[in-house]
Design an enzyme around this catalytic site. Structure first.
Site, mmCIF file in Angstrom:
data_model
loop_
_atom_site.group_PDB
_atom_site.id
_atom_site.type_symbol
_atom_site.label_atom_id
_atom_site.label_comp_id
_atom_site.label_asym_id
_atom_site.label_seq_id
_atom_site.Cartn_x
_atom_site.Cartn_y
_atom_site.Cartn_z
ATOM 1 N N LYS A 1 -1.047 -6.176 3.794
ATOM 2 C CA LYS A 1 -0.434 -5.321 4.825
ATOM 3 C C LYS A 1 0.475 -6.286 5.589
ATOM 4 C CE LYS A 1 -0.435 -1.799 8.052
ATOM 5 N NZ LYS A 1 -0.242 -0.354 7.927
ATOM 6 N N GLU B 1 0.803 -2.347 1.493
ATOM 7 C CA GLU B 1 0.976 -1.142 2.322
ATOM 8 C C GLU B 1 1.991 -1.385 3.426
ATOM 9 O OE1 GLU B 1 -2.409 0.403 4.605
ATOM 10 O OE2 GLU B 1 -1.022 1.814 5.538
ATOM 11 N N PRO C 1 -7.565 14.291 -3.435
ATOM 12 C CA PRO C 1 -8.241 15.389 -2.728
ATOM 13 C C PRO C 1 -8.571 15.061 -1.268
ATOM 14 C CG PRO C 1 -9.782 14.235 -4.146
ATOM 15 C CD PRO C 1 -8.443 13.647 -4.427
HETATM 16 N N1 LIG Z 1 -7.890 12.121 1.176
HETATM 17 C C1 LIG Z 1 -8.330 12.196 2.441
HETATM 18 N N2 LIG Z 1 -9.412 12.952 2.763
HETATM 19 C C2 LIG Z 1 -9.851 13.047 4.028
HETATM 20 N N3 LIG Z 1 -9.278 12.422 5.079
HETATM 21 C C3 LIG Z 1 -8.195 11.666 4.834
HETATM 22 C C4 LIG Z 1 -7.674 11.501 3.516
HETATM 23 N N4 LIG Z 1 -6.586 10.680 3.592
HETATM 24 C C5 LIG Z 1 -6.441 10.364 4.895
HETATM 25 N N5 LIG Z 1 -7.396 10.956 5.646
HETATM 26 C C6 LIG Z 1 -7.563 10.869 7.128
HETATM 27 O O1 LIG Z 1 -6.332 10.551 7.709
HETATM 28 C C7 LIG Z 1 -6.441 9.361 8.481
HETATM 29 C C8 LIG Z 1 -5.140 8.603 8.350
HETATM 30 O O2 LIG Z 1 -5.046 8.069 7.056
HETATM 31 P P1 LIG Z 1 -4.494 6.602 6.835
HETATM 32 O O3 LIG Z 1 -5.041 5.676 7.858
HETATM 33 O O4 LIG Z 1 -4.725 6.256 5.407
HETATM 34 O O5 LIG Z 1 -2.934 6.845 7.130
HETATM 35 P P2 LIG Z 1 -1.751 5.803 7.027
HETATM 36 O O6 LIG Z 1 -0.600 6.508 6.390
HETATM 37 O O7 LIG Z 1 -2.231 4.586 6.354
HETATM 38 O O8 LIG Z 1 -1.386 5.480 8.552
HETATM 39 P P3 LIG Z 1 -0.612 4.201 9.182
HETATM 40 O O9 LIG Z 1 0.838 4.567 9.227
HETATM 41 O O10 LIG Z 1 -1.224 4.074 10.520
HETATM 42 O O11 LIG Z 1 -0.875 3.024 8.305
HETATM 43 C C9 LIG Z 1 -7.677 8.640 7.919
HETATM 44 O O12 LIG Z 1 -8.318 7.852 8.871
HETATM 45 C C10 LIG Z 1 -8.564 9.803 7.529
HETATM 46 O O13 LIG Z 1 -9.245 10.243 8.664
HETATM 47 C C1 LIG Z 2 0.990 2.459 14.821
HETATM 48 C C2 LIG Z 2 0.990 2.992 13.398
HETATM 49 N N1 LIG Z 2 -0.355 3.047 12.923
HETATM 50 C C3 LIG Z 2 1.885 2.153 12.461
HETATM 51 C C4 LIG Z 2 3.329 2.054 12.919
HETATM 52 C C5 LIG Z 2 4.065 3.366 12.853
HETATM 53 C C6 LIG Z 2 5.457 3.245 13.380
HETATM 54 C C7 LIG Z 2 6.218 4.538 13.343
HETATM 55 C C8 LIG Z 2 7.564 4.422 13.988
HETATM 56 C C9 LIG Z 2 8.350 5.715 13.871
HETATM 57 O O1 LIG Z 2 8.589 6.187 12.762
HETATM 58 O O2 LIG Z 2 8.694 6.288 14.907
HETATM 59 N N2 LIG Z 2 1.393 0.804 12.378
HETATM 60 C C10 LIG Z 2 0.729 0.273 11.280
HETATM 61 O O3 LIG Z 2 0.562 0.946 10.267
HETATM 62 O O4 LIG Z 2 0.331 -0.923 11.375
HETATM 63 MG MG LIG Z 3 -2.370 2.659 7.080
#
Ligand SMILES: Nc1ncnc2c1ncn2[C@@H]1O[C@H](COP(=O)(O)OP(=O)(O)OP(=O)(O)O)[C@@H](O)[C@H]1O
Ligand SMILES: C[C@H](N)[C@@H](CCCCCC(=O)O)NC(=O)O
Ligand SMILES: [Mg+2]
Length: 238
Positions: free
Chosen positions: A38, A115, A205
């Site tokens: 990350k 990621e 899913p």
């Molecule tokens: N397949 C799934 N089933 C159930 N809940 C899910 C699933 N995918 C994601 N979620 C829910 O959505 C939340 C956000 O998902 P995740 O943290 O993977 O998003 P992200 O895109 O990585 O966000 P960020 O931009 O902060 O990195 C998770 O904590 C979980 O609660």
């Molecule tokens: C705070 C969030 N969770 C994420 C950063 C998201 C920035 C979004 C900015 C935007 O599109 O406005 N940070 C991270 O994945 O580390």
């Molecule tokens: Mg994330």
């Protein structure tokens, strides 16, 4: 040298970490050595005086590895656009630093799951965006998308921009796909794949679970039973 993929999304919170950790777990279950990264975290935690990326921890759980500093070169406190989080701390995100860390990890593993943070147009430093980082690392992208209304527009915007910027789009993962899809979710994957020209890599899913680790295991268990999963992994890394 590891085969790498850059996992981006149509937005923050769409499930990039769940999808990344699931992919890591599926590859691990096939017996591969999987590394995770990350590169930039905005909104990290502090534990025992150490900064922690929960996203990286979830991916490391999937990969079955311990995190090293190379996995998380920039750990920023404020949960904001990373360029702003960095500026607040007087830090400048340096793509060279990230690439060196990436290359050290790539030398160690068979696969490397990277990621992003937020979506592809998220600012990192000056005018540099997340898309520029994927390009700098020479990585193809996979786009994680929602299954509900608005996702067609967001996904096409992401895949079209990515291609215009010269990125290779391996495909789209529609995440949190409901057990009983409504009309919107029933049409979304087909609309996305037919109009974006990007492959539908898979539908992950919506699962129940006490925490994200349980959710990752549940998604991986479900995908492992489907014959399309082997094809997804081949398309993603082929
Ligand atoms: N397949 C799934 N089933 C159930 N809940 C899910 C699933 N995918 C994601 N979620 C829910 O959505 C939340 C956000 O998902 P995740 O943290 O993977 O998003 P992200 O895109 O990585 O966000 P960020 O931009 O902060 O990195 C998770 O904590 C979980 O609660
Ligand atoms: C705070 C969030 N969770 C994420 C950063 C998201 C920035 C979004 C900015 C935007 O599109 O406005 N940070 C991270 O994945 O580390
Ligand atoms: Mg994330």
């Amino acid at each position: 040298m590891a085969k790498g993929i850059f996992i981006t999304g149509t937005d923050t919170g769409v499930g990039k970490s769940i999808a990344s950790a699931t992919i890591a777990l599926l590859l691990r279950r096939q017996g591969h050595k999987v590394g995770v990264m990350k590169p930039v975290t905005s909104g990290c935690l502090e534990r025992d005086g150490k900064r922690i990326s929960e996203d990286a921890e979830l991916m490391a759980f999937g990969a079955g590895i311990e995190l090293t500093p190379d996995c998380t070169p920039y750990l920023l406190m404020a949960p904001l656009a990373p360029s702003i989080s960095a500026e607040k701390e007087g830090v400048r995100i340096d793509f060279g630093v990230i690439k060196e860390a990436y290359q050290r990890l790539a030398a160690e593993f068979d696969y490397l799951i990277v990621e992003g943070a937020g979506g592809l147009m998220v600012p990192l430093a000056g005018g540099l965006l997340m898309s520029d980082l994927a390009q700098h690392l020479g990585l193809p992208i996979a786009v994680v998308a929602r299954p509900n209304l608005g996702t067609v527009n967001h996904t096409l915007l992401t895949t079209f921009s990515a291609r215009n910027l010269g990125l290779v789009v391996k495909g789209v993962i529609v995440n949190r796909y409901p057990e009983e899809p409504d009309e919107v979710s029933a049409y979304a994957p087909h609309l996305i794949s037919s109009l974006s020209g990007a492959l539908l890599l898979g539908t992950f899913p919506e699962v129940a679970g006490e925490d994200d680790r349980a959710r990752v295991s549940a998604v991986a268990d479900r995908l492992e039973r489907e014959p399309e999963t082997a094809i997804m992994l081949r398309e993603m890394f082929g």
